[in-house]
Each structure stands twice: as structure tokens, then as C-alpha cells.
Design an enzyme around this catalytic site. Structure first.
Site, short mmCIF file in Angstrom:
data_model
loop_
_atom_site.label_atom_id
_atom_site.label_comp_id
_atom_site.label_asym_id
_atom_site.label_seq_id
_atom_site.Cartn_x
_atom_site.Cartn_y
_atom_site.Cartn_z
N ASP A 151 10.99 -4.43 11.08
CA ASP A 151 9.82 -4.37 10.19
C ASP A 151 8.59 -4.92 10.91
O ASP A 151 8.57 -6.06 11.36
CB ASP A 151 10.11 -5.17 8.92
N HIS A 160 6.41 -0.41 8.38
CA HIS A 160 6.32 -1.28 7.21
C HIS A 160 5.79 -0.45 6.05
O HIS A 160 4.69 0.07 6.11
CB HIS A 160 5.38 -2.46 7.50
N SER A 184 6.18 -3.98 0.38
CA SER A 184 5.85 -5.28 1.00
C SER A 184 5.97 -6.40 -0.02
O SER A 184 7.04 -6.58 -0.60
CB SER A 184 4.45 -5.20 1.63
#
Length: 398
Positions: free
Chosen positions: A270, A337, A174
Site C-alpha cells: 500500500d 492506494h 483509506s
């Protein structure tokens, strides 16, 4: 009823602990106290921190430095909201965290990196380790020093043996995946020329696109992050020499120019980007996207159409690195994610695959030059190997 419910949660807890025992392990925290004198501190002025599992056997001189994720803060108000929790203060971080997936120390779960020195760097600056503002406002006591933190952590690891590294990887998930892109060449420059260095970015390829209301929400947000943290001077000069600094927070304007080999692992749908870039709360005041964002199976046909368009834009944003011999790509069509930190998505019998290849094998083959890997999945819902996320309705958005 109460006893039944407590028994149910107890059995879930026991199962989770058994799973952790077999697939993961706990690693203690290390504080970089020496960084404080250099002004390399978290938002609240506390020292940076990381968790390290030492390498062994043939992996003793190999290093995997993985950067934690956690979004960004774009002004004093949002940074203050982080200052007194784990995303802004090492004082608030738990003393032990679980390592699994790419950080596992078991060969069957992580065949290529299990015996490496594995480090998870805690994220506490709010700007993907790019900030450097000397002044500290006494009213807020906010320190925007992420770039100094990155350097101080790397220097600490060098002193602990990384200066002798034969192999080294900078990775992240991330906002940490974005760090591994933005700092990839910088990481390479800090290591000996004899070290083989590559970078992995998991769910860090955030794209610049308009939200469902037509507003350039994420572009405005990134502009504010870069301005607040004084990040411009620490972003790749190959980008800032021709574009506004805020645009250089987007990998699509940076990745093509990165000289160090880089592997992008990302879901084309995502889940963080769908929730916070495509359909942020500010663009959906009536909450029509609420249930869709929690579970892709609850999306309407028009919402799925918008998500298919998002995928098209995502693929357009990576077109500059398709075909590059120094780049790897694993772009699946999952609603997910971060897929490298969890064993179930990194390497297991039911893990996501592209062309019959798991993420662990694709990344390992690419790092060790056994096979190049650039694969892009067909459109949702074609991929039956996905582990699509289902979210807690109380989870906070950007």
C-alpha cells in the site's frame, strides 16, 4: 515555449474531461443541517455533508454508502491545520464531485451496483468517524464529534428511504476504509434485520509495524488520535475489552471479531502505508526514501527488501481472517492506494486482476453470494496487471 506548454496542458485537460464524460459524472452536495442541533458537526462546527446519486429500476431499494478518506489528526495543532479546509469544514468542500468506479451509474462500468442509491460521505472529523468529545475549547473551536456525524448521516439516509433497504453496503477508501471496518457491525445494527448488509474496506487495513528507524511511529500516532478525539467508547468493545484503545484502531485487532460480512481490498505494498508507516519523513531525515516513495521503480535493492518485509508483516496481520467464510480478500501486489473509486482500477479492460478476476467482479460475486473470493497475490514485481502509483514530489505526508 509558453504556448506549447499551455497547449500541452489544455490537451491533457480536454482528455480528462472526455474521460470523465465517458467514465464518470458529477454529483451535487447535500448538507445535513439537522445534525448541527445534535452536535454532530465537522471539526469547525459546520454540518456534515454527502453526495447522493439516487437508485433506479431494480436498484431503487439498494444502498451503497461510501466513506471518503483523508488521514487523521492527532492533536489540536494537526486538527487546526484541517479545520479550515475540506477535511475539517463542509464550508470548504466543493459543491460537486465526480462519481466513477464503484460509484458509476453505467452498467458496463459497474455491473452490480450501477443502479443502486450511491452515497459518498464527506470526511471532516479527522478520526474515521469515531470521536465524541462534548467540550469545545473556545481557543480552537475544535469539535471532535465524528461518531455523532456518522449516526446523523445514517439517520438522514434512513429518512430518505434506506429504512426500506433490501441490500446495503458500507464501504470506504483509506481512512474511510478504516471507518467501514470499525463501524461495520454498527452499520448493520442501524438497518432493518431483513436487509442484507455487507461491508467493503478499500485500502483501510492499516497495520501496526515499526518504521525504517525501528520506531513504533504509527502506533504512537494512533494512540494520540484516539486520546484527542475521545474515540475509545466508539471502538469495537470486542477489542477494547482486552487491548489499549489505540491498538483497536488497527484492523488486525478488530477484523476477526466483526460479525457482519467484510471484504478487504488492499495492496500488500500500500503506497500510503509505505510512505507514512514504513518510511515516514521523521524516520528518514536525510530523504534516502524520497524517490523510492514517489515511484517504486526508483527503489534500491535494500529499499525493496524492506518493502518485501512490509508485505510479509501485512500478510501476517490479515492471517486471522484468512479462511473465514464471512470474509473476502483481494490482496494484490501493487504500489497503490484506493482501487475501487477509479474506473481504471475498478473495472476496465486493463484493470488489476487476481486469478483473472477484476476487483469489481470479485466484490460483486462475493456480495451476491455467487462465489466466495479470497486471493493473495505473489510478491512484487510478479503482477503485470498493476496500476502502480507515481506521486507528485510536492505531496504532503502524514
Amino acid at each position: 515555449m509558453a504556448n506549447a506548454r499551455s497547449g500541452h496542458w489544455l490537451s491533457i485537460l480536454v482528455f480528462a474531461l472526455i474521460l470523465l464524460e465517458t467514465e464518470g459524472f458529477y454529483v451535487g452536495i447535500t448538507y445535513v443541517e439537522s445534525a448541527v442541533a445534535k452536535g454532530a458537526v465537522c471539526l469547525d462546527g459546520s454540518p456534515p455533508a454527502y453526495h447522493m446519486d439516487k437508485g433506479f429500476g431494480a436498484g431503487i431499494n439498494n444502498w451503497l454508502v461510501h466513506i471518503e478518506g483523508g488521514g487523521w489528526c492527532n492533536n489540536a495543532t494537526t486538527c487546526l491545520a484541517r479545520r479550515d479546509n475540506r477535511l475539517g469544514s463542509s464550508k470548504k468542500m466543493v459543491k460537486q464531485i465526480a462519481f466513477s468506479g464503484m460509484l458509476s451509474n453505467k452498467q458496463k462500468f459497474n455491473p452490480d451496483f450501477y443502479n443502486w442509491n450511491k452515497i459518498k460521505v464527506r470526511y471532516c472529523d479527522g478520526a474515521s468517524f469515531t470521536g465524541d468529545v462534548e467540550e469545545v475549547d473556545p481557543k480552537t473551536n475544535l469539535h471532535y464529534r465524528g461518531a455523532r456525524v456518522f449516526l446523523a448521516v445514517i439517520e438522514d439516509l434512513m429518512a430518505k428511504g434506506m429504512k426500506n433497504a433490501e441490500n446495503a453496503v458500507l464501504s470506504g477508501c483509506s481512512a474511510g476504509g478504516l471507518t467501514s471496518i470499525l463501524h461495520c457491525d454498527n452499520f448493520r445494527s442501524l438497518l432493518p434485520v431483513t436487509t442484507k448488509v455487507k461491508c467493503f474496506a478499500d485500502a483501510g487495513y492499516f497495520i501496526n509495524t515499526r518504521d525504517v528507524s525501528g520506531a513504533a511511529h504509527i502506533e504512537g500516532f494512533y494512540n494520540e488520535v484516539v486520546a484527542t478525539h475521545g474515540s475509545a467508547k466508539n471502538l469495537p468493545a470486542s477489542c477494547t475489552s482486552s487491548l489499549k484503545p489505540g491498538l483497536c484502531f488497527f484492523p488486525q485487532h478488530v477484523a476477526q471479531q466483526i460479525k457482519t460480512p467484510l471484504f478487504i481490498i488492499n495492496a500488500a505494498y500500500d503506497s500510503w502505508q509505505i510512505k507514512n508507516i514504513l518510511a515516514p519523513g521523521v524516520a528518514d531525515p536525510h530523504g534516502t526514501w524520497h524517490f523510492c516513495k514517489l515511484d517504486i521503480k526508483d527503489c534500491s535493492s535494500s529499499q525493496l527488501e524492506a518493502m518485501q518485509d512490509f508485505r510479509v508483516q501485512f500478510l501476517s496481520a490479515i492471517k486471522g481472517i484468512i479462511g473465514s467464510p464471512s470474509k473476502g480478500l483481494f490482496i494484490n501486489s501493487c504500489y497503490a492506494h484506493c482501487q475501487t473509486e477509479m474506473q481504471e482500477t475498478w473495472l476496465r479492460n486493463d484493470s488489476p486482476q487476481l486469478g483473472g478476476t477484476t476487483i469489481a467482479k470479485a466484490v460483486g460475486d462475493w456480495y451476491f453470494d455467487r462465489n466466495p473470493f479470497q486471493k493473495i497475490d505473489c510478491a512484487y514485481p510478479c503482477d503485470t496487471t498493476c496500476h502502480n502509483r507515481v506521486f507528485d514530489p510536492n505531496e504532503q505526508e502524514l
